[in-house]
Design a protein around this motif. Sequence first.
Motif, PDB file in Angstrom:
ATOM      1  N   THR A 113       4.477  -4.927  -5.228  1.00 35.26           N
ATOM      2  CA  THR A 113       4.731  -5.763  -6.404  1.00 35.26           C
ATOM      3  C   THR A 113       4.086  -7.136  -6.189  1.00 35.26           C
ATOM      4  O   THR A 113       3.687  -7.472  -5.071  1.00 35.26           O
ATOM      5  CB  THR A 113       6.245  -5.971  -6.658  1.00 35.26           C
ATOM      6  N   THR A 114       4.035  -7.902  -7.279  1.00 35.57           N
ATOM      7  CA  THR A 114       3.388  -9.219  -7.193  1.00 35.57           C
ATOM      8  C   THR A 114       4.316 -10.349  -7.659  1.00 35.57           C
ATOM      9  O   THR A 114       3.878 -11.484  -7.793  1.00 35.57           O
ATOM     10  CB  THR A 114       2.111  -9.233  -8.064  1.00 35.57           C
ATOM     11  N   LEU A 115       5.579 -10.012  -7.896  1.00 33.17           N
ATOM     12  CA  LEU A 115       6.485 -11.020  -8.471  1.00 33.17           C
ATOM     13  C   LEU A 115       6.804 -12.166  -7.513  1.00 33.17           C
ATOM     14  O   LEU A 115       7.241 -13.230  -7.945  1.00 33.17           O
ATOM     15  CB  LEU A 115       7.792 -10.352  -8.922  1.00 33.17           C
ATOM     16  N   LEU A 116       6.575 -11.955  -6.215  1.00 31.59           N
ATOM     17  CA  LEU A 116       6.844 -13.046  -5.266  1.00 31.59           C
ATOM     18  C   LEU A 116       5.700 -14.058  -5.233  1.00 31.59           C
ATOM     19  O   LEU A 116       5.868 -15.164  -4.711  1.00 31.59           O
ATOM     20  CB  LEU A 116       7.057 -12.487  -3.852  1.00 31.59           C
TER      21      LEU A 116
ATOM     22  N   ARG B  31       3.799  15.379  -8.733  1.00 30.50           N
ATOM     23  CA  ARG B  31       2.671  14.951  -9.546  1.00 30.50           C
ATOM     24  C   ARG B  31       2.967  13.591 -10.166  1.00 30.50           C
ATOM     25  O   ARG B  31       4.059  13.360 -10.679  1.00 30.50           O
ATOM     26  CB  ARG B  31       2.523  15.995 -10.668  1.00 30.50           C
ATOM     27  N   LEU B  32       1.999  12.685 -10.101  1.00 34.02           N
ATOM     28  CA  LEU B  32       2.188  11.368 -10.712  1.00 34.02           C
ATOM     29  C   LEU B  32       1.611  11.372 -12.128  1.00 34.02           C
ATOM     30  O   LEU B  32       0.683  12.134 -12.425  1.00 34.02           O
ATOM     31  CB  LEU B  32       1.485  10.289  -9.886  1.00 34.02           C
ATOM     32  N   SER B  33       2.147  10.526 -12.956  1.00 35.66           N
ATOM     33  CA  SER B  33       1.693  10.466 -14.350  1.00 35.66           C
ATOM     34  C   SER B  33       0.509   9.490 -14.449  1.00 35.66           C
ATOM     35  O   SER B  33       0.674   8.281 -14.285  1.00 35.66           O
ATOM     36  CB  SER B  33       2.882   9.995 -15.195  1.00 35.66           C
ATOM     37  N   ARG B  34      -0.682  10.035 -14.692  1.00 33.70           N
ATOM     38  CA  ARG B  34      -1.885   9.202 -14.798  1.00 33.70           C
ATOM     39  C   ARG B  34      -2.800   9.743 -15.891  1.00 33.70           C
ATOM     40  O   ARG B  34      -2.786  10.933 -16.195  1.00 33.70           O
ATOM     41  CB  ARG B  34      -2.669   9.182 -13.475  1.00 33.70           C
ATOM     42  N   ARG B  35      -3.631   8.857 -16.449  1.00 34.72           N
ATOM     43  CA  ARG B  35      -4.555   9.275 -17.512  1.00 34.72           C
ATOM     44  C   ARG B  35      -5.696  10.099 -16.923  1.00 34.72           C
ATOM     45  O   ARG B  35      -6.122   9.856 -15.790  1.00 34.72           O
ATOM     46  CB  ARG B  35      -5.093   8.043 -18.228  1.00 34.72           C
TER      47      ARG B  35
ATOM     48  N   ARG C  23      12.730 -13.933 -10.800  1.00 28.70           N
ATOM     49  CA  ARG C  23      11.414 -13.703 -11.416  1.00 28.70           C
ATOM     50  C   ARG C  23      11.359 -12.343 -12.093  1.00 28.70           C
ATOM     51  O   ARG C  23      10.727 -12.167 -13.122  1.00 28.70           O
ATOM     52  CB  ARG C  23      10.307 -13.885 -10.383  1.00 28.70           C
ATOM     53  N   TRP C  24      12.021 -11.363 -11.484  1.00 26.04           N
ATOM     54  CA  TRP C  24      12.109 -10.050 -12.123  1.00 26.04           C
ATOM     55  C   TRP C  24      12.884 -10.165 -13.445  1.00 26.04           C
ATOM     56  O   TRP C  24      12.476  -9.637 -14.471  1.00 26.04           O
ATOM     57  CB  TRP C  24      12.759  -9.020 -11.186  1.00 26.04           C
ATOM     58  N   ARG C  25      14.006 -10.875 -13.413  1.00 27.16           N
ATOM     59  CA  ARG C  25      14.824 -11.037 -14.619  1.00 27.16           C
ATOM     60  C   ARG C  25      14.013 -11.725 -15.730  1.00 27.16           C
ATOM     61  O   ARG C  25      14.051 -11.310 -16.888  1.00 27.16           O
ATOM     62  CB  ARG C  25      16.086 -11.858 -14.317  1.00 27.16           C
TER      63      ARG C  25
ATOM     64  N   LEU D 288      14.411 -14.956  -4.067  1.00 25.29           N
ATOM     65  CA  LEU D 288      13.193 -15.447  -4.726  1.00 25.29           C
ATOM     66  C   LEU D 288      12.673 -14.432  -5.749  1.00 25.29           C
ATOM     67  O   LEU D 288      12.118 -14.798  -6.779  1.00 25.29           O
ATOM     68  CB  LEU D 288      12.106 -15.728  -3.682  1.00 25.29           C
ATOM     69  N   TYR D 289      12.862 -13.155  -5.457  1.00 19.07           N
ATOM     70  CA  TYR D 289      12.311 -12.089  -6.289  1.00 19.07           C
ATOM     71  C   TYR D 289      13.127 -11.885  -7.573  1.00 19.07           C
ATOM     72  O   TYR D 289      12.577 -11.777  -8.675  1.00 19.07           O
ATOM     73  CB  TYR D 289      12.289 -10.789  -5.473  1.00 19.07           C
ATOM     74  N   LEU D 290      14.451 -11.840  -7.398  1.00 20.25           N
ATOM     75  CA  LEU D 290      15.324 -11.405  -8.495  1.00 20.25           C
ATOM     76  C   LEU D 290      15.197 -12.274  -9.761  1.00 20.25           C
ATOM     77  O   LEU D 290      15.047 -11.724 -10.860  1.00 20.25           O
ATOM     78  CB  LEU D 290      16.779 -11.339  -7.999  1.00 20.25           C
TER      79      LEU D 290
HETATM   80  C1  LIG Z   1      -0.090  -5.196  -9.260  1.00 26.33           C
HETATM   81  C2  LIG Z   1       1.156  -4.350  -9.349  1.00 26.33           C
HETATM   82  C3  LIG Z   1       2.368  -4.954  -9.695  1.00 26.33           C
HETATM   83  C4  LIG Z   1       3.539  -4.192  -9.759  1.00 26.33           C
HETATM   84  N1  LIG Z   1       4.734  -4.823 -10.035  1.00 26.33           N
HETATM   85  C5  LIG Z   1       5.878  -4.112 -10.006  1.00 26.33           C
HETATM   86  C6  LIG Z   1       7.136  -4.759 -10.183  1.00 26.33           C
HETATM   87  O1  LIG Z   1       7.228  -5.964 -10.393  1.00 26.33           O
HETATM   88  N2  LIG Z   1       8.264  -4.013 -10.106  1.00 26.33           N
HETATM   89  C7  LIG Z   1       8.213  -2.670  -9.852  1.00 26.33           C
HETATM   90  O2  LIG Z   1       9.266  -2.050  -9.749  1.00 26.33           O
HETATM   91  N3  LIG Z   1       7.030  -2.025  -9.707  1.00 26.33           N
HETATM   92  C8  LIG Z   1       5.864  -2.701  -9.759  1.00 26.33           C
HETATM   93  N4  LIG Z   1       4.663  -2.059  -9.565  1.00 26.33           N
HETATM   94  C9  LIG Z   1       4.615  -0.607  -9.418  1.00 26.33           C
HETATM   95  C10 LIG Z   1       4.161   0.046 -10.719  1.00 26.33           C
HETATM   96  O3  LIG Z   1       5.205  -0.002 -11.656  1.00 26.33           O
HETATM   97  C11 LIG Z   1       3.737   1.505 -10.415  1.00 26.33           C
HETATM   98  O4  LIG Z   1       2.564   1.478  -9.642  1.00 26.33           O
HETATM   99  C12 LIG Z   1       3.464   2.322 -11.664  1.00 26.33           C
HETATM  100  O5  LIG Z   1       4.577   2.354 -12.516  1.00 26.33           O
HETATM  101  C13 LIG Z   1       3.111   3.769 -11.283  1.00 26.33           C
HETATM  102  O6  LIG Z   1       4.218   4.343 -10.625  1.00 26.33           O
HETATM  103  P1  LIG Z   1       4.084   5.677  -9.752  1.00 26.33           P
HETATM  104  O7  LIG Z   1       2.975   5.445  -8.780  1.00 26.33           O
HETATM  105  O8  LIG Z   1       5.414   5.848  -9.083  1.00 26.33           O
HETATM  106  O9  LIG Z   1       3.752   6.795 -10.698  1.00 26.33           O
HETATM  107  C14 LIG Z   1       3.485  -2.801  -9.505  1.00 26.33           C
HETATM  108  C15 LIG Z   1       2.266  -2.199  -9.155  1.00 26.33           C
HETATM  109  C16 LIG Z   1       1.122  -2.964  -9.060  1.00 26.33           C
HETATM  110  C17 LIG Z   1      -0.170  -2.301  -8.640  1.00 26.33           C
END
Ligand SMILES: Cc1cc2nc3c(=O)[nH]c(=O)nc-3n(C[C@H](O)[C@H](O)[C@H](O)COP(=O)(O)O)c2cc1C
Length: 217
Positions: free
Chosen positions: A159-162, A197-201, A66-68, A62-64
């Motif tokens: 993720t929310t793709l499902l 460290r995560l990349s954030r603003r 939608r991801w594609r 189901l996921y794949l």
């Molecule tokens: C609502 C939401 C939807 C997301 N959807 C996907 C997705 O479809 N596929 C995926 O690999 N990551 C998904 N992510 C993860 C984001 O890509 C990730 O939080 C963002 O890149 C920061 O990554 P980091 O926390 O590893 O730095 C989602 C995150 C959120 C909050």
Amino acid sequence: MDLHEAMRCAPTSRRFKPDPVPREMLLRALESARFAPSGGNRQGWRVVVVQDAERRVALRGLYLPRWRAYTELTGAAAMLADPASFDAARVRMVQRADDYASNLHEVPVHLILGVRLEDLAVTDAHLPRQSIVGGASIYPFAQNLLLALRAEGLGAAMTTLLVPAEAEVRRLLGIPEEVALAAHIGVGYREDPWPGRLSRRPVQEFAFSERYGEPLL
Ligand SMILES: Cc1cc2nc3c(=O)[nH]c(=O)nc-3n(C[C@H](O)[C@H](O)[C@H](O)COP(=O)(O)O)c2cc1C
């Protein structure tokens, strides 16, 4: 684990060891996550924990697609086809997300998060824009869960793709009509080391003093 440390270092984990996750760890995480806030304290969240191999394959099915479709829509597919022409860090992330989708059935635990629609107080339902508030009674729970899993030393990917496949997921897992799908969280022991460290603003880019745009710092 210190709360601030957990908040600052709970990355999206997309590669997992095949080791099964003990049920006690999941229960402890759910046990803490349940203290999340929700409108009227209605606590409408519902979680289905999926570990069965056949169901995991079905979830991948189901996921794949939608991801594609998503990669085509956002240009990520073009990035994967010609990685040298794009920013290397961005390509790496998309590649990891692509591998995650392809290998979804190998993720040891799948948490399917739903919410009872009648428990939502959607205060912005009548504004002439898309509603945001409905999610406010389920996503604090999701974030609590992500942090609690991190404290257990478990990796997770939300993720929310499902969600667009809600009808099929309902059928697969016997989820009733009154429960809407909100997110999917893949869980397991992380294959890679935890990032430092995560990349954030920075704060000054999004927080203001008294009036929007006025510097807080
Ligand atoms: C609502 C939401 C939807 C997301 N959807 C996907 C997705 O479809 N596929 C995926 O690999 N990551 C998904 N992510 C993860 C984001 O890509 C990730 O939080 C963002 O890149 C920061 O990554 P980091 O926390 O590893 O730095 C989602 C995150 C959120 C909050």
